[in-house]
Scaffold this active site. Structure first.
Site, short mmCIF file in Angstrom:
data_model
loop_
_atom_site.label_atom_id
_atom_site.label_comp_id
_atom_site.label_asym_id
_atom_site.label_seq_id
_atom_site.Cartn_x
_atom_site.Cartn_y
_atom_site.Cartn_z
N GLU A 152 0.85 -1.19 0.00
CA GLU A 152 0.00 0.00 0.00
C GLU A 152 0.89 1.24 0.00
O GLU A 152 1.87 1.32 0.75
CB GLU A 152 -0.87 -0.04 1.25
CG GLU A 152 -1.69 1.18 1.52
CD GLU A 152 -2.45 1.08 2.83
OE1 GLU A 152 -3.46 1.78 2.95
OE2 GLU A 152 -2.06 0.30 3.73
N LYS A 186 -9.09 2.75 -2.58
CA LYS A 186 -9.47 2.13 -1.30
C LYS A 186 -10.81 2.67 -0.83
O LYS A 186 -11.02 3.87 -0.77
CB LYS A 186 -8.37 2.41 -0.28
CG LYS A 186 -8.53 1.72 1.05
CD LYS A 186 -7.29 2.01 1.91
CE LYS A 186 -7.32 1.35 3.24
NZ LYS A 186 -6.08 1.66 4.00
N CYS A 190 -5.40 -3.02 2.21
CA CYS A 190 -5.21 -3.06 3.66
C CYS A 190 -6.53 -3.18 4.43
O CYS A 190 -7.12 -4.24 4.51
CB CYS A 190 -4.40 -1.84 4.09
SG CYS A 190 -3.64 -2.02 5.71
#
Length: 171
Positions: free
Chosen positions: A24, A102, A135
């Protein structure tokens, strides 16, 4: 970090890898404490599902993917005009570069200043149908379920977990 990504791709390809997943925010960094620092590390890219081939800071990595016939997923802090996203690019050696932002943001690091993405795309590739979560997205079961229902055969998860973190049964 672009040069390091090219080196890692070469090493992984020599060992037979077909896809390489970088952490990430690999290209930009993640640890910031304020909005100004978050904006300062973010790489400029207008939001769209397919990333233009002219995107300079991804171009060298994508060209190496094409040369080696290897896929890569590379995380970065994204700046789209005045909006920050925590993004990952899927670099497909045959079909160009694609974008995921994300969707689930924790209250820490760069994510404190980012805007959540609004979709969970599945990309049809020569390796199969690929979904991306970044994540903390893993903590929301519906995200992976949505990708599976959309036909994802592989879900990749670039993370920037702190030392000692894990995705064990208590997530």
């Amino acid at each position: 970090n672009t040069d390091r990504a090219v080196q890692v791709l070469q090493e992984a390809s020599a060992k037979g890898a077909e896809i390489v997943v970088f952490p990430e925010c690999f290209l930009s960094g993640y640890c910031v404490t304020n909005q100004a620092d978050a904006a300062a590390i973010a790489l400029p890219l207008a939001t769209q599902e397919k990333i233009p081939d002219s995107t300079e800071w991804l171009k060298n990595i994508h060209e190496e993917c094409q040369k080696l016939g290897v896929f890569a997923v590379v995380g970065f802090a994204q700046l789209d005009r005045a909006t920050l996203f925590n993004s990952a690019a899927l670099l497909d050696p045959e079909q160009g570069m694609k974008l995921y932002q994300k969707t689930h943001l924790p209250e820490l690091g760069y994510d404190k200043f980012a805007t959540p993405g609004s979709s969970l795309p599945v990309f049809d590739t020569a390796l199969g149908k690929i979904g991306i979560l970044v994540c903390f997205d893993l903590r929301i079961p519906e995200a992976a379920r949505t990708l599976a229902l959309k036909g994802a055969e592989l879900i990749v998860l670039p993370t920037n977990w702190p030392e000692g973190a894990h995705a064990g049964p208590n997530f």
